[in-house]
Design a protein around this motif. Structure first.
Motif, PDB file in Angstrom:
ATOM      1  N   PRO A  67       0.807  -1.230   0.000  1.00 10.63           N
ATOM      2  CA  PRO A  67       0.000   0.000   0.000  1.00 10.63           C
ATOM      3  C   PRO A  67       0.836   1.275   0.000  1.00 10.63           C
ATOM      4  O   PRO A  67       0.551   2.205  -0.758  1.00 10.63           O
ATOM      5  N   ASP A  68       1.868   1.342   0.839  1.00  8.23           N
ATOM      6  CA  ASP A  68       2.635   2.598   0.908  1.00  8.23           C
ATOM      7  C   ASP A  68       3.425   2.843  -0.372  1.00  8.23           C
ATOM      8  O   ASP A  68       3.509   3.969  -0.865  1.00  8.23           O
ATOM      9  N   PHE A  75       0.954   4.030  -3.020  1.00  2.97           N
ATOM     10  CA  PHE A  75       0.599   5.446  -2.837  1.00  2.97           C
ATOM     11  C   PHE A  75       1.705   6.338  -3.377  1.00  2.97           C
ATOM     12  O   PHE A  75       1.469   7.283  -4.144  1.00  2.97           O
ATOM     13  N   THR A 108       5.512   7.659   2.259  1.00  5.66           N
ATOM     14  CA  THR A 108       4.441   8.612   2.583  1.00  5.66           C
ATOM     15  C   THR A 108       4.943  10.045   2.520  1.00  5.66           C
ATOM     16  O   THR A 108       4.312  10.914   1.908  1.00  5.66           O
ATOM     17  N   LEU A 144       3.752  12.967  -0.116  1.00  6.15           N
ATOM     18  CA  LEU A 144       3.180  14.272   0.241  1.00  6.15           C
ATOM     19  C   LEU A 144       3.984  15.406  -0.406  1.00  6.15           C
ATOM     20  O   LEU A 144       3.423  16.376  -0.926  1.00  6.15           O
ATOM     21  N   TRP A 171       3.104  15.751  -4.059  1.00  8.52           N
ATOM     22  CA  TRP A 171       1.753  16.301  -4.268  1.00  8.52           C
ATOM     23  C   TRP A 171       1.763  17.824  -4.131  1.00  8.52           C
ATOM     24  O   TRP A 171       1.283  18.551  -5.006  1.00  8.52           O
ATOM     25  N   ASP A 217      -5.262   0.181   2.840  1.00  8.56           N
ATOM     26  CA  ASP A 217      -5.795   0.748   1.596  1.00  8.56           C
ATOM     27  C   ASP A 217      -6.705   1.932   1.893  1.00  8.56           C
ATOM     28  O   ASP A 217      -6.625   2.975   1.222  1.00  8.56           O
ATOM     29  N   PHE A 228      -4.635   5.079   2.721  1.00  8.14           N
ATOM     30  CA  PHE A 228      -3.983   5.799   1.614  1.00  8.14           C
ATOM     31  C   PHE A 228      -5.003   6.379   0.626  1.00  8.14           C
ATOM     32  O   PHE A 228      -4.772   7.454   0.062  1.00  8.14           O
TER      33      PHE A 228
END
Lengths: 591, 31
Positions: free
Chosen positions: A103-104, A107, A513, A517, A520, B2, B5
Motif C-alpha cells: 500500500p505505501d 501510494f 508517505t 506528500l 503532491w 488501503d 492511503f
C-alpha cells in the motif's frame, strides 16, 4: 578534458537550440487551434474524445474551473494508478506472476506518476507487471506531462488576453497536448529506440545459461541468469519527452536494454530538454513577441551551461582518494579518465555529466549514471539544479511556468529599483500576482527543507526491518554523504524531479508517505497559484509601453532573471548544502 | 492500509480545492 568530449557537449546544445523554433512553432499552432498537419489525420479522434467527454473544442473556463478540473483529474489519476498496483496480481499481462504492490509503495508511485515526478522507490522489473507499467505508469507519463503543458498554455493566455475571465479549457488543452504533441513524438522516438536495440515485447523474462558460471550471495553455484524484458521502448520514449524519467528497469537509462547505443543515448538526452526548450518559442509566438521567448530560453541556457561545465570538470578531475589507491584517472585512447565510479564505460564522463545536468535541470529524473557516486561537487550540481525550482528548462510546461513566476518577481524587483509600477508583457504586476508568484517560489523550498529536517531527526534514519539492538540505517553512508542522500531525496520529490541519489533505502512507509506528500504539494500547490495568476492577468487591460517600461527581451533582463533564480536558490539552500556536499568536498580535498 | 492511503489521497485533493478557494478569496479581496 578531451576535445571530443567538449565537442559532444557543444553538439548537444547546438542541436537542441536548432530544434527550438520548428517544434515551438508546431506547438503554438496546436494550442492556437490552427491547422498543424496531424489534425487532418487525428481530428476524428480528437472530436470523438470531446464527444465522449461532453466537451466542446472551443470550450472556455475561468481559472477556478480550470484549476478544479486539473485537481479532479490529478486526484482521480492517483486513485486509478493506486488501484492498478494493488490489484495487479489479478489483472492480465503479468507473465512473471508478480504480487500486489504494498500500500505505501502504491501510494508513493501513484502520486509520483500523477504529478510527473516519477520518483521510483521500487525496482521496475521485480515489482510492476506489464499491465501496471503500460496502463498505469505509461498512461500517466502522457497525461501528467500534458497537464503541465495545459497549465502553461493557460498562463500564456493570461498574458495574451485582455479583460476576460476565460483562460481556455483544461480538457481541450490536455487532449491536444497528448494527441498532437506527445503521442506522435513518442511514437517516432520509440521506433528509433527499437531500431537501436531497446526491447518492446510482451514475452516473459528470458532465461539464459551463463557462459562463465558464478555463485550467489550464499555461495551456491549459479548456472542461469534471468534477463528482464518487456514493453520498454514505448515507456522510455515518453519518459524522456514528457520529462517523467521513470525507468522501465531499475537502473533506468544505464540499462543496456533501455539505452543501448551512443545514438540512443544522444536522442534520449535530447528528448529530455527539447519540448521544454521549444515551449519558450511557443510562449513568444503566443504573446506575439518572439523575442520574449528567446529571452527566457537564453536565461535557461545562461544558467545551464556553467553548471554543466562545473559538473563535467569535477567528474573529469576525478577523486584524489582514488589516485591515492593507485587507480589511473587520466584520459587515454581507451579511457575517458576521471571519476568513473557508478558510470557506464560506454558513456564516459562527458555523457554522464551531461545527462546528470540535463535530467535535473529538467524535472526528468532519469539517469544513465549513479549520482551517489559523483564527486561531492559533481553531485552538488544536480542537487542544486533541482533546488533552483526546476525552472532551467524544467518539466514540460511546469518548467516554463515556474520561470515565468521568476520573471514576475524579477520585473517587480526591477520596478522597485526604478520606482515604477512593474509591468510584464503589457500587464501590470500587482500585489496579488506577487503573492501567488511567492507561493510558487516558496512552497517547494519549504517542502524540501522541512521534509529533510523531519527525516534526519529520526524517522528517516531508522530502518524498519531492523531487529531490536541491531544497528541498521536507511542510509548507506554516515556523515555528510548520508545527509546528502536525504537532502537529495527531498529535493527530488519536492521539485517533481524523481531522480535518486541512491544509497537511501526509501521503499519503506516513512519515505513512501513523506515523499508522496512532498510530490503532491510541489506539483499541485504550484499549479494552482499559477492558474490564479493566469486568471488575474487575463482580466486586466493592456498598458501601453512607455519609456519607464523595463524591456524584458534584452540581455540585461536575461542576466537579471538568471540572477534572481540563482540568488533565491543560493540563499535558501546554501546552509543545507554546506552540511552535505560542500563539507564533503572540503573533507575530500583536505585528505 | 488501503483505506488509509485512499483517504489520504482524497484529503489531499480536498485540501487542494481549499487552496483554490483561498486564492479565489484573495483575488476577490483585491478587486
Amino acid at each position: 578534458m578531451s576535445t571530443i568530449a567538449i565537442l559532444q557537449l557543444i553538439l548537444y546544445l547546438v542541436v537542441l537550440t536548432a530544434l527550438v523554433k520548428p517544434l515551438g512553432w508546431y506547438m503554438a499552432r496546436v494550442y492556437q487551434g490552427k491547422p498543424c498537419g496531424l489534425d487532418s489525420v487525428l481530428g476524428w479522434l480528437e472530436r470523438g474524445i470531446y464527444w465522449l467527454a461532453g466537451t466542446k473544442p472551443d470550450g472556455e473556463m475561468s481559472w477556478r474551473q480550470y484549476a478544479v478540473a486539473m485537481m479532479l483529474f490529478g486526484t482521480l489519476s492517483t486513485l486509478v494508478v493506486y488501484g492498478i498496483q494493488r490489484a495487479q496480481h489479478v489483472l492480465p499481462l503479468n507473465p512473471q506472476g508478480l504480487g500486489a504492490v504494498t500500500p505505501d509503495s502504491s501510494f508513493n508511485t501513484a502520486v509520483s506518476f500523477a504529478t510527473n515526478t516519477n520518483w521510483q522507490g521500487y525496482g521496475g522489473e521485480s515489482t510492476m507487471s506489464y499491465f501496471s507499467q503500460m496502463l498505469g505508469l505509461t498512461v500517466q507519463n502522457f497525461v501528467s506531462a500534458a497537464a503541465g503543458m495545459a497549465v502553461l498554455v493557460a498562463l500564456i493566455r493570461g498574458f495574451s488576453r485582455r479583460q476576460t475571465d476565460k483562460i481556455g479549457d483544461f480538457w481541450v488543452d490536455l487532449t491536444r497536448s497528448t494527441l498532437y504533441i506527445l503521442l506522435p513524438l513518442s511514437l517516432i522516438l520509440a521506433l528509433i529506440l527499437v531500431s537501436q536495440g531497446v526491447v518492446q515485447t510482451f514475452s516473459p523474462y528470458v532465461t539464459a545459461s551463463l557462459i562463465d558460471p558464478a555463485v550467489d550471495g550464499e555461495g551456491k553455484p549459479l548456472a542461469e541468469q534471468t534477463i528482464a524484458v518487456g514493453p520498454a521502448a514505448s515507456q522510455i520514449a515518453i519518459k524522456q519527452l514528457g520529462t517523467n524519467g521513470g525507468g522501465f528497469f531499475n537502473v533506468n537509462s544505464a540499462h543496456p536494454l533501455e539505452n543501448p547505443t551512443p545514438l540512443s543515448n544522444f536522442l534520449e538526452l535530447l528528448s529530455i530538454l527539447v519540448i521544454s526548450g521549444a515551449l519558450c518559442w511557443t510562449f513568444g509566438e503566443m504573446v506575439s513577441d518572439r523575442r520574449q521567448g528567446w529571452a527566457i530560453y537564453a536565461a535557461m541556457v545562461v544558467l545551464f551551461v556553467p553548471l554543466l561545465a562545473v559538473c563535467y570538470w569535477s567528474e573529469q578531475s576525478g577523486n584524489p582518494k582514488l589516485n591515492a589507491l593507485g587507480i589511473d584517472q587520466t584520459v587515454s585512447t581507451l579511457s575517458s579518465g576521471g571519476n568513473m565510479e557508478g558510470k557506464e564505460v560506454r558513456y564516459g564522463i562527458a555523457n554522464s555529466a551531461l545527462w546528470a545536468t540535463a535530467t535535473t535541470a529538467a524535472s526528468n529524473g532519469s539517469v544513465n549514471s549513479m549520482h551517489d557516486s559523483f564527486t561531492p561537487l559533481g553531485g552538488l550540481i544536480p542537487m542544486w539544479l533541482m533546488q533552483l525550482g526546476e525552472v532551467i528548462f524544467g518539466g514540460v510546461g511546469s518548467g516554463l511556468y515556474g520561470m515565468l513566476a521568476f520573471a514576475i518577481i524579477t520585473v517587480f524587483v526591477a520596478g522597485l529599483m526604478v520606482g515604477r509600477t512593474p509591468e510584464y508583457l503589457g500587464k501590470k504586476i500587482e500585489s496579488y500576482e506577487m503573492k501567488m508568484a511567492s507561493l510558487v517560489i516558496l512552497i517547494p523550498c519549504a517542502v524540501v527543507l522541512i521534509g529533510t529536517a523531519v527525516a534526519v531527526v529520526g524517522p528517516g534514519l531508522e530502518y524498519p526491518g531492523a531487529s531490536p539492538g541491531e544497528v541498521k540505517s536507511n542510509l548507506n553512508n554516515p556523515g555528510a554523504h548520508g545527509f546528502s542522500e536525504v537532502l537529495y531525496a527531498f529535493s527530488s520529490a519536492g521539485n517533481n524531479n524523481g531522480s535518486a541519489f541512491a544509497g537511501l533505502t526509501a521503499n519503506e512507509p516513512f519515505y513512501n508517505t513523506a515523499l508522496g506528500l512532498a510530490m503532491w504539494f510541489s506539483r499541485f500547490w504550484l499549479a494552482i497559484p499559477i492558474l490564479a495568476i493566469a486568471g488575474s492577468l487575463a482580466s486586466k487591460k493592456a498598458v501601453p509601453t512607455t519609456s519607464g517600461t523595463l524591456p524584458t527581451h534584452t540581455p540585461l533582463f536575461v542576466i537579471l532573471l538568471a540572477s534572481v533564480v540563482v540568488l533565491v536558490g543560493a540563499l535558501t539552500f546554501l546552509p543545507a548544502l554546506a552540511l552535505g556536499p560542500i563539507v564533503e568536498q572540503l573533507q575530500m580535498i583536505s585528505s | 492500509m488501503d483505506a488509509m492511503f485512499v483517504g489520504l489521497t482524497l484529503v489531499l485533493g480536498a485540501l487542494s480545492l481549499g487552496l483554490i478557494a483561498v486564492c479565489d478569496l484573495l483575488m476577490g479581496a483585491k478587486s
